[in-house]
Design a protein around this motif. Structure first.
Motif, PDB file in Angstrom:
ATOM      1  N   GLY A  40       0.797  -1.210   0.000  1.00  0.00           N
ATOM      2  CA  GLY A  40       0.000   0.000   0.000  1.00  0.00           C
ATOM      3  C   GLY A  40       0.834   1.267   0.000  1.00  0.00           C
ATOM      4  N   VAL A  41       0.141   2.396   0.051  1.00  0.00           N
ATOM      5  CA  VAL A  41       0.816   3.694   0.070  1.00  0.00           C
ATOM      6  C   VAL A  41       1.637   3.861   1.348  1.00  0.00           C
ATOM      7  CG1 VAL A  41       0.437   6.186   0.177  1.00  0.00           C
ATOM      8  CG2 VAL A  41      -0.831   4.818  -1.465  1.00  0.00           C
ATOM      9  N   THR A  42       1.140   3.323   2.466  1.00  0.00           N
ATOM     10  CA  THR A  42       1.896   3.409   3.714  1.00  0.00           C
ATOM     11  C   THR A  42       3.216   2.665   3.586  1.00  0.00           C
ATOM     12  OG1 THR A  42      -0.252   3.318   4.828  1.00  0.00           O
ATOM     13  CG2 THR A  42       1.708   3.227   6.229  1.00  0.00           C
ATOM     14  N   GLY A  43       3.197   1.518   2.928  1.00  0.00           N
ATOM     15  CA  GLY A  43       4.432   0.766   2.698  1.00  0.00           C
ATOM     16  C   GLY A  43       5.397   1.531   1.814  1.00  0.00           C
ATOM     17  N   LEU A  44       4.863   2.173   0.770  1.00  0.00           N
ATOM     18  CA  LEU A  44       5.708   2.965  -0.121  1.00  0.00           C
ATOM     19  C   LEU A  44       6.313   4.153   0.632  1.00  0.00           C
ATOM     20  CD1 LEU A  44       6.828   3.576  -2.920  1.00  0.00           C
ATOM     21  CD2 LEU A  44       4.659   4.709  -3.470  1.00  0.00           C
ATOM     22  N   ALA A  45       5.501   4.799   1.472  1.00  0.00           N
ATOM     23  CA  ALA A  45       5.996   5.919   2.269  1.00  0.00           C
ATOM     24  C   ALA A  45       7.067   5.467   3.256  1.00  0.00           C
ATOM     25  CB  ALA A  45       4.835   6.572   3.018  1.00  0.00           C
ATOM     26  N   THR A  46       6.921   4.252   3.760  1.00  0.00           N
ATOM     27  CA  THR A  46       7.920   3.695   4.671  1.00  0.00           C
ATOM     28  C   THR A  46       9.253   3.460   3.963  1.00  0.00           C
ATOM     29  OG1 THR A  46       6.182   2.615   5.964  1.00  0.00           O
ATOM     30  CG2 THR A  46       8.418   1.768   6.236  1.00  0.00           C
ATOM     31  N   ILE A  47       9.191   2.958   2.738  1.00  0.00           N
ATOM     32  CA  ILE A  47      10.411   2.734   1.966  1.00  0.00           C
ATOM     33  C   ILE A  47      11.110   4.063   1.663  1.00  0.00           C
ATOM     34  CG2 ILE A  47      11.292   1.917  -0.269  1.00  0.00           C
ATOM     35  CD1 ILE A  47       9.140  -0.258  -0.195  1.00  0.00           C
ATOM     36  N   VAL A  48      10.326   5.089   1.334  1.00  0.00           N
ATOM     37  CA  VAL A  48      10.896   6.423   1.109  1.00  0.00           C
ATOM     38  C   VAL A  48      11.577   6.928   2.383  1.00  0.00           C
ATOM     39  CG1 VAL A  48      10.346   8.845   0.608  1.00  0.00           C
ATOM     40  CG2 VAL A  48       9.248   7.011  -0.699  1.00  0.00           C
ATOM     41  N   TYR A  49      10.976   6.637   3.511  1.00  0.00           N
ATOM     42  CA  TYR A  49      11.559   7.043   4.805  1.00  0.00           C
ATOM     43  C   TYR A  49      12.889   6.334   5.046  1.00  0.00           C
ATOM     44  CZ  TYR A  49      12.231   7.024   9.882  1.00  0.00           C
ATOM     45  OH  TYR A  49      12.765   7.119  11.136  1.00  0.00           O
ATOM     46  N   TYR A  50      12.937   5.032   4.772  1.00  0.00           N
ATOM     47  CA  TYR A  50      14.198   4.291   4.939  1.00  0.00           C
ATOM     48  C   TYR A  50      15.286   4.827   4.011  1.00  0.00           C
ATOM     49  CZ  TYR A  50      11.397   0.757   7.399  1.00  0.00           C
ATOM     50  OH  TYR A  50      10.568   0.103   8.273  1.00  0.00           O
ATOM     51  N   GLN A  55       9.811  11.890   6.664  1.00  0.00           N
ATOM     52  CA  GLN A  55       8.832  11.272   7.545  1.00  0.00           C
ATOM     53  C   GLN A  55       7.692  10.622   6.750  1.00  0.00           C
ATOM     54  OE1 GLN A  55       9.133  10.795  10.835  1.00  0.00           O
ATOM     55  NE2 GLN A  55      11.155  11.740  10.649  1.00  0.00           N
ATOM     56  N   VAL A  56       7.203   9.513   7.277  1.00  0.00           N
ATOM     57  CA  VAL A  56       6.196   8.714   6.582  1.00  0.00           C
ATOM     58  C   VAL A  56       4.938   9.513   6.291  1.00  0.00           C
ATOM     59  CG1 VAL A  56       4.677   6.706   6.787  1.00  0.00           C
ATOM     60  CG2 VAL A  56       7.059   6.539   7.523  1.00  0.00           C
ATOM     61  N   ILE A 162       5.161  -5.105  -6.039  1.00  0.00           N
ATOM     62  CA  ILE A 162       6.183  -4.168  -6.523  1.00  0.00           C
ATOM     63  C   ILE A 162       6.701  -3.298  -5.382  1.00  0.00           C
ATOM     64  CG2 ILE A 162       6.588  -2.154  -7.995  1.00  0.00           C
ATOM     65  CD1 ILE A 162       4.684  -3.352 -10.021  1.00  0.00           C
ATOM     66  N   ILE A 163       5.797  -2.770  -4.571  1.00  0.00           N
ATOM     67  CA  ILE A 163       6.196  -1.872  -3.469  1.00  0.00           C
ATOM     68  C   ILE A 163       7.111  -2.594  -2.485  1.00  0.00           C
ATOM     69  CG2 ILE A 163       5.342  -0.628  -1.438  1.00  0.00           C
ATOM     70  CD1 ILE A 163       2.849   0.077  -3.131  1.00  0.00           C
ATOM     71  N   ILE A 164       6.678  -3.769  -2.038  1.00  0.00           N
ATOM     72  CA  ILE A 164       7.480  -4.511  -1.058  1.00  0.00           C
ATOM     73  C   ILE A 164       8.793  -4.975  -1.670  1.00  0.00           C
ATOM     74  CG2 ILE A 164       7.551  -6.568   0.412  1.00  0.00           C
ATOM     75  CD1 ILE A 164       4.498  -6.309   0.666  1.00  0.00           C
ATOM     76  N   GLY A 165       8.743  -5.436  -2.913  1.00  0.00           N
ATOM     77  CA  GLY A 165       9.954  -5.923  -3.569  1.00  0.00           C
ATOM     78  C   GLY A 165      10.998  -4.845  -3.795  1.00  0.00           C
ATOM     79  N   SER A 166      10.568  -3.572  -3.897  1.00  0.00           N
ATOM     80  CA  SER A 166      11.507  -2.485  -4.176  1.00  0.00           C
ATOM     81  C   SER A 166      12.454  -2.205  -3.018  1.00  0.00           C
ATOM     82  CB  SER A 166      10.734  -1.202  -4.528  1.00  0.00           C
ATOM     83  OG  SER A 166       9.966  -0.755  -3.420  1.00  0.00           O
ATOM     84  N   ILE A 167      12.140  -2.719  -1.830  1.00  0.00           N
ATOM     85  CA  ILE A 167      13.019  -2.458  -0.678  1.00  0.00           C
ATOM     86  C   ILE A 167      14.382  -3.124  -0.851  1.00  0.00           C
ATOM     87  CG2 ILE A 167      12.375  -4.469   0.737  1.00  0.00           C
ATOM     88  CD1 ILE A 167      12.356  -2.597   3.154  1.00  0.00           C
ATOM     89  N   ILE A 168      14.451  -4.106  -1.736  1.00  0.00           N
ATOM     90  CA  ILE A 168      15.715  -4.812  -1.943  1.00  0.00           C
ATOM     91  C   ILE A 168      16.780  -3.903  -2.558  1.00  0.00           C
ATOM     92  CG2 ILE A 168      15.296  -5.655  -4.290  1.00  0.00           C
ATOM     93  CD1 ILE A 168      16.397  -8.382  -3.364  1.00  0.00           C
ATOM     94  N   PHE A 169      16.359  -2.794  -3.178  1.00  0.00           N
ATOM     95  CA  PHE A 169      17.311  -1.882  -3.820  1.00  0.00           C
ATOM     96  C   PHE A 169      17.901  -0.869  -2.843  1.00  0.00           C
ATOM     97  CE2 PHE A 169      14.327  -3.148  -7.221  1.00  0.00           C
ATOM     98  CZ  PHE A 169      15.229  -3.774  -8.068  1.00  0.00           C
TER      99      PHE A 169
END
Length: 301
Positions: A40-50, A55-56, A162-169
């Protein structure tokens, strides 16, 4: 009557507020502090935060605002006050909840992923059951459906993968972090489905008994259940009889089988899951999701 209607609306918004609190708390207490990114968007915002430290709640609100405006331009309609309320409330909660000096002290990321997914699933279920929406991928699904015939569930799944998988980068992240994200997604989806559809699941019961008449009368006149009797022949005994067919909600199964066994302890009972049951006392036949979406999109065009 007016007071009752107002009270009902207040109750709906209180339940949506509690649901959104649980959803946001699952992120700020179990997922974000443990480096877990869900869907979701919250997950995408979390990845941007990492990745950037932004801030998320900033990213969450910004993405939803863009999607809201884009959806209104493309579809030519709004999304309802409840959706706006939930987006604004989530933004505020994602900002304020980290001020609470408590986060999960469980070191195992797997347990945090399951707990976070479960709690967020409960929260979103409360929002959905009261007619609310958290926006985000809901809006994306409607936009895509305008140009391509597809189900919303497929859009949600594709976006989350896609959102969750993008954290690998991200630096310092790896396949393990992706797996934790998928575990959160599965936990969230399972709880969501269980709460929203669990009470609607139905079963089909077949009863083979020499006391079929007594059982049918008990179920019909005392338990007020519909019973269908089919002619049957026991091939070994070559005796004519009746097979009873009962369709009921899953949560009524134990009561029905117990009543049958009280009449005939040797009754043979077969139970199978009914995928869909339509008729009086159950669901009503509706057109497919794609057809419904087509109608809605034609009206908005």
């Amino acid at each position: 009557m007016l007071n009752k209607s107002i009270f009902k609306e207040i109750k709906i918004y209180i339940l949506m507020t509690i649901g959104m609190f649980l959803y946001c708390f699952s992120w700020t207490a179990f997922l974000i502090p443990k480096g877990i990114a869900g869907g979701g968007v919250t997950g995408l915002a979390t990845i941007v935060y990492y990745a950037s430290g932004i801030q998320v709640y900033y990213t969450y609100f910004g993405i939803n605002l863009v999607l809201f405006v884009l959806g209104s331009l493309i579809l030519g309609r709004g999304f309802g006050f409840k959706t706006i309320y939930c987006i604004v409330l989530a933004t505020l909660l994602l900002k304020l909840l980290p001020m609470i000096p408590w986060v999960s002290d469980i070191p195992d990321k797997l347990i945090n992923a399951v707990l976070g997914g479960t709690l967020s699933g409960v929260g979103i279920s409360m929002i959905f059951m009261n007619g609310g929406s958290s926006g985000g991928t809901d809006i994306i699904a409607i936009i895509i459906a305008k140009y391509k015939e597809t189900s919303p569930g497929r859009v949600f799944l594709f976006c989350d993968l896609i959102i969750i998988g993008s954290i690998i980068f991200l630096p310092g992240k790896g396949l393990q972090d992706v797996i934790y994200g998928y575990i959160q997604m599965v936990s969230f989806s399972y709880i969501l489905d269980m709460i929203l559809t669990g009470n609607k699941q139905s079963v089909q019961i077949l009863v083979f008994s020499s006391k079929f008449e007594e059982i049918a009368n008990l179920l019909t006149f005392e338990m007020h259940r519909g019973v269908t009797a089919l002619n049957s022949v026991g091939w070994y005994s070559q005796k004519d009889g009746k097979v009873l067919i009962i369709v009921a909600r899953k949560n009524q199964l134990q009561e029905i089988t117990r009543s049958i066994k009280e009449v005939d302890a040797n009754a043979f009972i077969s139970v199978s899951q009914a995928m869909s049951v339509y008729g009086k006392g159950f669901d009503q036949i509706k057109t497919g999701v794609k057809e419904e979406w087509k109608k809605a999109l034609k009206k908005s065009s």
